[in-house]
Design an enzyme around this catalytic site. Structure first.
Site, PDB file in Angstrom:
ATOM      1  N   LEU A  22      56.224 -17.254 -21.516  1.00 15.34           N
ATOM      2  CA  LEU A  22      54.877 -16.852 -21.142  1.00 15.34           C
ATOM      3  C   LEU A  22      53.815 -17.630 -21.896  1.00 15.34           C
ATOM      4  O   LEU A  22      52.683 -17.756 -21.427  1.00 15.34           O
ATOM      5  CB  LEU A  22      54.680 -15.347 -21.404  1.00 15.34           C
ATOM      6  CG  LEU A  22      55.519 -14.395 -20.542  1.00 15.34           C
ATOM      7  CD1 LEU A  22      55.397 -12.978 -21.065  1.00 15.34           C
ATOM      8  CD2 LEU A  22      55.088 -14.475 -19.093  1.00 15.34           C
ATOM      9  N   GLY A  26      50.554 -20.471 -32.784  1.00 15.51           N
ATOM     10  CA  GLY A  26      50.841 -20.784 -34.175  1.00 15.51           C
ATOM     11  C   GLY A  26      51.952 -19.950 -34.779  1.00 15.51           C
ATOM     12  O   GLY A  26      52.641 -20.401 -35.687  1.00 15.51           O
ATOM     13  N   GLY A  28      54.523 -18.433 -32.996  1.00 17.79           N
ATOM     14  CA  GLY A  28      55.799 -18.465 -32.301  1.00 17.79           C
ATOM     15  C   GLY A  28      55.620 -18.537 -30.800  1.00 17.79           C
ATOM     16  O   GLY A  28      54.570 -18.925 -30.296  1.00 17.79           O
ATOM     17  N   VAL A  30      56.289 -16.673 -26.807  1.00 18.77           N
ATOM     18  CA  VAL A  30      56.345 -15.404 -26.103  1.00 18.77           C
ATOM     19  C   VAL A  30      57.169 -15.589 -24.834  1.00 18.77           C
ATOM     20  O   VAL A  30      56.947 -16.523 -24.065  1.00 18.77           O
ATOM     21  CB  VAL A  30      54.939 -14.896 -25.741  1.00 18.77           C
ATOM     22  CG1 VAL A  30      55.030 -13.498 -25.130  1.00 18.77           C
ATOM     23  CG2 VAL A  30      54.045 -14.871 -26.961  1.00 18.77           C
ATOM     24  N   LYS A  44      57.789 -11.440 -28.331  1.00 22.32           N
ATOM     25  CA  LYS A  44      57.200 -12.463 -29.195  1.00 22.32           C
ATOM     26  C   LYS A  44      58.211 -12.823 -30.274  1.00 22.32           C
ATOM     27  O   LYS A  44      58.634 -11.968 -31.065  1.00 22.32           O
ATOM     28  CB  LYS A  44      55.902 -11.978 -29.838  1.00 22.32           C
ATOM     29  CG  LYS A  44      55.359 -12.961 -30.881  1.00 22.32           C
ATOM     30  CD  LYS A  44      54.050 -12.505 -31.470  1.00 22.32           C
ATOM     31  CE  LYS A  44      52.921 -12.818 -30.518  1.00 22.32           C
ATOM     32  NZ  LYS A  44      51.594 -12.554 -31.148  1.00 22.32           N
ATOM     33  N   ASP A 138      42.206 -12.078 -33.530  1.00 19.74           N
ATOM     34  CA  ASP A 138      42.146 -13.201 -32.598  1.00 19.74           C
ATOM     35  C   ASP A 138      41.762 -12.715 -31.207  1.00 19.74           C
ATOM     36  O   ASP A 138      42.358 -13.111 -30.206  1.00 19.74           O
ATOM     37  CB  ASP A 138      43.478 -13.940 -32.557  1.00 19.74           C
ATOM     38  CG  ASP A 138      43.366 -15.305 -31.851  1.00 19.74           C
ATOM     39  OD1 ASP A 138      42.240 -15.836 -31.777  1.00 19.74           O
ATOM     40  OD2 ASP A 138      44.383 -15.815 -31.377  1.00 19.74           O
TER      41      ASP A 138
END
Length: 568
Positions: A22, A26, A28, A30, A44, A138
């Site tokens: 998906l 930074g 990893g 998904v 994730k 974020d």
């Protein structure tokens, strides 16, 4: 939309079958996956090099536990995690819908109604996230999904653990997307920790982007954008009316001048309903599903970065707020990480302003007033993010207290006496002990108005919950302190926050949320008590006193069982 797996990608993690990618970022990658029950989920997977850091694994475990407390309306629900797996991974609800950045890219700026829906949905999500002691860190259009059932905010999973252990967050590098980062995020030399106000700034930038198609501090480079964020006013051309004023407040340079998520919702839901079109080029999506539904009380509740991306989801950090006393703020110095009791930096509006019950669509809530997610019925009050008894039953309220006695049924349909007692306590109809699980003692408020702990035998240990929206004032029934019977947060001259007797007026100092945490040694459901403005109610074993600690750094060390003691 997902893409296929790449060479070297795992095909299974634990019991999850990975179906495709998906997104990545930074921390990893998904993946779209299928659970053992056949449900589509988003997984994730943390970068391999981070999995070798014991510090990261510990922080990851702590942040996941906190993220599990975030109610799942307007957010992607955290379903599972394995911090001990190599590599660690997190499993969240899969949301099938485009991100806000995709919507704007394909259709242009949204209509006024669509922007208002985005503003309400994201503010609702932040209220729930902050109330669980989490900071998103974020928040950006790529992490706002426009799903068929309404707005969903994603990717609030492990940013704080990542920031604390990754070399990539040092030397002027940090988790986040520059265009949506608050000014204080760039002032690394000050040592100021990121608080919920940084998410509020990002909310303003996201709403401005939805309305105009560009960010309010857009520059030719990341450096130019950062300089504008720190020194220039926002460009809000194309955003009008009450929403423009709210966005402008959210984008204030000083975090103390920004509203809280709950105050944003109050402004959004009491303002006139948007009419007409924005200055956008085309019509975008409308408000989230359920926006016209009968309103219910919003939970009074106070993060992470990641891989964002299209139609998939990822999914906390920790939060911090600041406070006053007996309805009056007293500013204290900012604290140091070594302090047992954290000093408070005041964030938000004055605590003397009356707290109002905020309204959101009833469709945003599930039937979780007294049930946990497994369907069982606990014997305490709801977690943060659940509606009041009145909201759950549809009954009217007067002065914040339900006028009808709520009832309930156990999952099998038979009446549940435990649930009825719980609902009665929530409605202010039962006296109770606030039992401190960790020390097997009970809170007491004696005649001098200084909170203590005792054995629960005296009348100063009996309290009543008085609903304010879906939060509560906590009132002692001790007649010796009738002039100041409610619990309230007070700051001393050094900025330490404690609990004292206060007047029973709903202010930022006297209204508390209750969040389900686990069980005590007698099998009773236990809860944390959270003041949205000031933080967690905690027990200091060294000082032998109850105090209030900001939610940004420490885990929840003190929980309470609500022990029924008869009709009020």
């Amino acid at each position: 939309m997902s893409e296929g797996l790449r060479p070297g990608d795992p095909v299974r993690l634990g019991g999850y079958e990975l179906l495709g990618r998906l997104g990545e970022g930074g921390m990893g990658s998904v993946f779209l996956a299928r659970s053992p029950q056949g449900r589509r989920v988003a997984v994730k997977v943390v970068r391999a090099e981070l999995s070798h850091h014991d510090e990261f694994r510990g922080r990851f475990r702590s942040e996941v536990n906190r993220a599990r407390q975030v109610p799942s309306f307007c957010t992607a629900e955290v379903l599972d995690a394995d911090p001990d797996h190599d590599p660690p991974y997190l499993v969240v609800e899969y949301v099938d819908g485009p991100s806000l950045v995709q919507v704007i890219r394909e259709k242009g700026p949204m209509t006024a109604a669509g922007v208002h829906g985005i503003a309400v949905g994201v503010a609702t999500a932040l209220t729930a996230i902050h109330g669980a002691g989490v900071i998103h860190r974020d928040l950006k259009p790529a992490n706002v999904l426009v799903a068929p059932g309404g707005i969903k905010v994603i990717d609030f999973g492990i940013a704080r653990a990542f920031e604390a252990t990754s070399q990539h967050t040092r030397t002027n590098q940090m988790v986040g997307t520059v265009a949506y980062m608050a000014p204080e995020r760039f002032e690394t030399a000050s040592g100021q920790r990121t608080g919920p106000a940084a998410d509020i700034f990002a909310w303003g930038a996201v709403v401005a982007f939805a309305a105009t198609g560009h960010t309010p501090f857009e520059g030719e480079s990341a450096t130019a954008t950062a300089m504008r964020i720190m020194t220039q006013p926002p460009d809000l051309t194309g955003l009008d009316g009450p929403l423009r004023e709210l966005v402008s407040r959210a984008l204030e340079k000083d975090p103390a001048d920004r509203p809280t998520a709950r105050e944003l919702l109050d402004g959004l839901l009491t303002a006139a309903h948007p009419a007409g079109e924005s200055a956008g080029r085309t019509s975008g999506p409308g408000a989230p599903a359920g926006a016209g539904a009968k309103p219910a009380a919003l939970p009074g509740t106070g993060g992470g970065s990641g891989t964002g991306g299209g139609s998939g989801t990822t999914g906390g950090g920790s939060g911090t707020t600041g406070g006053g006393s007996d309805g009056t703020d007293q500013t204290g110095p900012a604290g140091s990480g070594a302090d047992t009791k954290r000093r408070r930096r005041l964030i938000g509006l004055a605590a003397g302003a009356a707290v109002t019950a905020v309204l959101v669509p009833a469709a945003m809530f599930g039937p979780d007033l007294v049930r946990d997610r497994s369907g069982s019925t606990p014997t305490g009050s709801p977690g943060a993010g659940t509606p009041s008894a009145a909201a759950a039953t549809g009954g009217p309220t007067t002065g914040g207290t339900p006028s009808a006695t709520p009832t309930s049924r156990a999952p099998g349909g038979s009446p549940s006496a435990a649930a009825d007692r719980t609902r009665a306590m929530l409605a202010g109809q039962r006296r109770l002990l606030l039992h401190v699980v960790e020390i097997d003692r009970d809170l007491s408020l004696p005649f001098d108005g200084t909170l203590t702990v005792g054995d629960g035998t005296g009348r100063d240990a009996l309290f009543v919950l008085e609903p304010v929206g879906v939060d509560y004032m906590i009132r002692s029934v001790n007649p010796d302190i009738a002039h100041r019977p409610c619990l309230g947060v007070k700051l001393d001259a050094e900025g330490y926050a404690s609990l004292v007797g206060a007047e029973c007026e709903p202010t930022g100092a006297t209204v508390f949320g209750i969040s389900r945490e686990g069980k005590d040694d007698k099998g009773r459901t236990s809860y944390s008590i959270i003041n949205e403005k000031y933080g967690l109610v905690q027990w200091d074993d060294t000082e032998k006193e109850i105090y209030v600690q900001e939610m940004g750094d420490a885990p929840i060390d003190t929980t309470f069982s609500l022990v029924d003691r008869g009709a009020a």
